[in-house]
Design an enzyme around this catalytic site. Structure first.
Site, PDB file in Angstrom:
ATOM      1  N   PHE A 145      47.946  36.012  31.562  1.00 38.62           N
ATOM      2  CA  PHE A 145      46.590  36.453  31.909  1.00 38.62           C
ATOM      3  C   PHE A 145      46.415  36.296  33.412  1.00 38.62           C
ATOM      4  CE2 PHE A 145      42.176  36.115  33.009  1.00 38.62           C
ATOM      5  CZ  PHE A 145      41.628  37.183  32.324  1.00 38.62           C
ATOM      6  N   ASP A 232      50.359  31.749  39.970  1.00 39.01           N
ATOM      7  CA  ASP A 232      48.932  31.973  39.732  1.00 39.01           C
ATOM      8  C   ASP A 232      48.339  30.657  39.229  1.00 39.01           C
ATOM      9  OD1 ASP A 232      46.394  32.510  38.839  1.00 39.01           O
ATOM     10  OD2 ASP A 232      46.906  34.368  37.788  1.00 39.01           O
ATOM     11  N   LYS A 273      38.678  30.486  41.075  1.00 39.56           N
ATOM     12  CA  LYS A 273      37.870  29.596  40.231  1.00 39.56           C
ATOM     13  C   LYS A 273      37.355  28.347  40.968  1.00 39.56           C
ATOM     14  CE  LYS A 273      38.984  31.530  35.840  1.00 39.56           C
ATOM     15  NZ  LYS A 273      40.217  32.044  35.289  1.00 39.56           N
TER      16      LYS A 273
HETATM   17  C1  LIG Z   1      40.541  33.550  35.422  1.00 37.67           C
HETATM   18  C2  LIG Z   1      41.926  33.881  35.822  1.00 37.67           C
HETATM   19  C3  LIG Z   1      42.202  35.007  36.608  1.00 37.67           C
HETATM   20  C4  LIG Z   1      41.154  36.016  37.010  1.00 37.67           C
HETATM   21  O1  LIG Z   1      40.126  35.467  37.777  1.00 37.67           O
HETATM   22  P1  LIG Z   1      38.736  36.275  37.909  1.00 37.67           P
HETATM   23  O2  LIG Z   1      37.955  35.477  38.906  1.00 37.67           O
HETATM   24  O3  LIG Z   1      38.124  36.293  36.548  1.00 37.67           O
HETATM   25  O4  LIG Z   1      39.072  37.634  38.382  1.00 37.67           O
HETATM   26  C5  LIG Z   1      43.513  35.235  36.978  1.00 37.67           C
HETATM   27  N1  LIG Z   1      44.501  34.393  36.607  1.00 37.67           N
HETATM   28  C6  LIG Z   1      44.264  33.301  35.856  1.00 37.67           C
HETATM   29  C7  LIG Z   1      45.390  32.402  35.492  1.00 37.67           C
HETATM   30  C8  LIG Z   1      42.972  33.019  35.414  1.00 37.67           C
HETATM   31  O5  LIG Z   1      42.745  31.961  34.640  1.00 37.67           O
END
Ligand SMILES: *Cc1c(COP(=O)(O)O)cnc(C)c1O
Length: 425
Positions: A145, A232, A273
Site C-alpha cells: 500500500f 516507504d 503522516k
Molecule cells: C498512508 C500511506 C500512504 C499514503 O499516504 P496519503 O497521505 O494517504 O497519501 C503511502 N504509503 C504508506 C505505507 C501509507 O501507510
C-alpha cells in the site's frame, strides 16, 4: 418522522447524503481530541487505537505542535516556491540532519512523496545508470500500500484499489514480500530495474512483519545491482515501530542511528503522516546528492510543498518525537502489548495471533476475511470506549498515539481482552 435523531445520527446522515462514499467509517462522530483521547459529539471519551493511520503518533492536538501552527499561521503561511522563505532552509537543514541524508524534497500527502520518489528513481535510472528511454522498471512487493493516485494504484494487487480505474501506468514488477530470493531473481532478470520500493512492515496489508534481516538483505541485493532501495516509512516511520524508523531495526536511540549495527540505510526515504503530527499534510523524500541532483528547476514541484506553515509544524512534530522519547516508549509498551495479547491468543479461540513491532500491532481474528466478526468486535470495542478498525476483513490494527502511558495501555489491554472474551461465549 417525529423521531428525535441524535447529533451523531445527524452528522452520519449528512455524510451519507452529501459525501462520496469512498470510506466505510465506524458509526462514531468525533468532535475533539487530546493526547490519546477522542470525544464524540455526545461527550463520550475513547482511547484512539488508530491514530489516523499513525499520523498522530505525537497525540491529538499536541500543544507544542499546535503552538507552532498558530505562531506560523499568524506570520506567513504560503509564498509558493517562486520565492525563498525564511523557514524552509532551516527545516531542510533540520530534517536532513535528523534523518542523516544530504537533501530533502518536501511534498504534502504521502502518495505525493511516493510519486516523487518514483519520478526521482526513474530520472536517476536514465541519467546516472544509463537505462534506455522509457524502460525504467521499479520493483514493488505484493500486497503493498503506497497510496491512491493512478500511478501508485497501478502496482497494487488490491482489487478494490484498482477495479475500473485503468488503464494503469507501466514500469512496475511485483514480487512476493519478505522473499529475498524473489528479489534477487527479479534483479538478475531485468537489467532495467532502477529501484525497489518497499514498506519495511506492511501496515495496510495487516501489519505484516518480515524476517528480521529482510530489509538488510534487500539493501545488499539492491546495492550489488546498483538499484535504489526506497523505503516507504509513511506509516512505520517516526517512532511508530519502536525506533525512529523501521529500518533502524532494533535501535531506539533516535539519534545517529546510522551508527547502530541494526540500521539499514535506504537510498531513498519516504515520510508522511506523523511528520506533521496529524496537523497538516506534510510529506518528504530524503536522499543523497548523487540521486537528488537529477531534479533540476522546473522539473517537479507542488504549490504547498515546503510551505512555511507545513515545515514549521513538521519541525515541531519531529522535536516532540525526540524530546518525549516516543520511540523508546513505543518499543517498551509494544512488548507489553504483545505479551498481554499473546495471553489472550492462548485463552481465546477467536484470535489466532498477535503480530507487530513497537506500537504498530494487529490481532488476527480467527474467521474468514469475509466474516463480519472483526467489524462487530470493533463496534463492541467502541461501546467500551476504544476505537480501532479492521483492515482486510479479519485483521484488527492497534496503533495508539505513542504518548500513551503504561497504565493507560494496560487499561486498554483489559478492554480488548474483556471484549473479545465476551464474543467467545
Ligand atoms: C498512508 C500511506 C500512504 C499514503 O499516504 P496519503 O497521505 O494517504 O497519501 C503511502 N504509503 C504508506 C505505507 C501509507 O501507510
Amino acid at each position: 418522522m417525529s423521531e428525535i435523531i441524535t447529533r451523531s445520527e445527524e452528522a452520519i446522515l449528512l455524510e451519507e447524503q452529501y459525501g462520496a462514499h469512498n470510506y466505510h467509517p465506524l458509526p462514531v462522530v468525533l468532535t475533539r481530541g487530546e493526547g490519546i483521547y477522542l470525544w464524540d459529539v455526545e461527550g463520550k471519551r475513547y482511547f484512539d487505537f488508530l491514530s489516523a493511520y499513525s499520523a498522530v503518533n505525537q497525540g491529538h492536538c499536541h500543544p507544542k505542535i499546535v503552538a507552532a501552527l498558530i505562531q506560523q499561521a499568524g506570520t506567513l503561511t504560503l509564498t509558493s516556491r517562486a520565492f525563498y522563505n525564511d523557514v524552509l532552509g532551516p527545516f531542510e537543514q533540520y530534517i536532513t540532519n535528523y534523518f542523516d541524508f544530504d537533501k530533502v524534497l518536501p511534498m504534502n500527502t504521502g502518495v505525493e512523496a511516493v510519486e516523487t520518489a518514483i519520478k526521482i528513481a526513474r530520472k536517476w535510472g536514465y541519467e546516472k545508470k544509463g537505462i534506455a528511454e522509457n524502460k525504467a522498471t521499479i520493483v514493488v512487493a505484493e500486497n503493498n500500500f503506497h497510496g491512491r493516485t493512478t500511478t501508485v494504484i497501478s502496482f497494487s494487487n488490491d482489487e478494490n484499489a484498482t477495479g475500473n480505474f485503468g488503464p494503469f501506468t507501466p514500469g512496475f514488477v511485483r514480487i512476493p514480500f519478505d522473499d529475498i530470493g524473489a528479489l534477487e531473481d527479479v534483479l538478475e532478470k531485468h537489467p532495467t530495474i532502477v529501484a525497489f520500493l518497499v514498506e519495511p512492515i506492511q501496515g495496510e496489508a495487516g501489519v505484516i512483519t518480515p524476517a528480521t534481516n529482510y530489509i538488510r538483505k534487500a539493501a545488499e541485493a539492491c546495492r550489488k545491482k546498483n538499484v535504489l532501495l526506497m523505503a516507504d516509512e509513511i506509516q512505520t516511520g517516526i517512532a511508530r515501530t519502536g525506533s525512529l524508523l523501521a529500518v533502524c531495526g532494533d535501535c531506539s536511540c533516535q539519534e545517529h542511528c546510522e551508527k547502530q549495527a541494526t540500521y539499514t540505510r535506504p537510498d531513498v526515504l519516504i515520510l508522511g503522516k506523523a511528520l506533521s503530527g496529524g496537523v497538516l499534510p506534510v510529506s518528504a523524500v530524503l536522499t543523497d546528492n548523487a540521486v537528488m541532483d537529477v531534479i533540476r528547476p522546473g522539473q517537479h514541484g507542488s504549490t504547498f510543498g515546503g510551505s512555511p506553515l507545513g515545515v514549521k509544524v513538521a519541525m515541531a512534530a519531529l522535536e516532540v518525537v525526540r524530546g518525549e522519547g516516543l520511540a523508546q516508549n513505543a518499543r517498551r509498551l509494544g512488548l507489553l502489548f504483545r505479551e498481554r495479547m499473546s495471553r489472550l491468543v492462548d485463552n481465546s479461540d477467536l484470535v489466532s495471533m498477535v503480530r507487530g513491532k513497537g506500537l504498530l500491532n494487529a490481532l488476527v481474528i480467527n474467521t474468514p476475511a469475509e466474516s463480519s466478526v472483526a467489524w462487530e468486535i470493533c463496534l463492541a470495542l467502541k461501546d467500551r470506549g476504544l476505537l480501532a478498525k479492521p483492515t482486510h476483513g479479519n485483521i484488527i490494527r492497534f496503533a495508539p498515539p505513542l504518548v500513551i502511558s503504561e497504565q493507560e495501555l494496560l487499561t486498554c489491554c483489559d478492554i480488548i481482552e474483556q471484549t473479545i472474551l465476551t464474543f467467545n461465549q
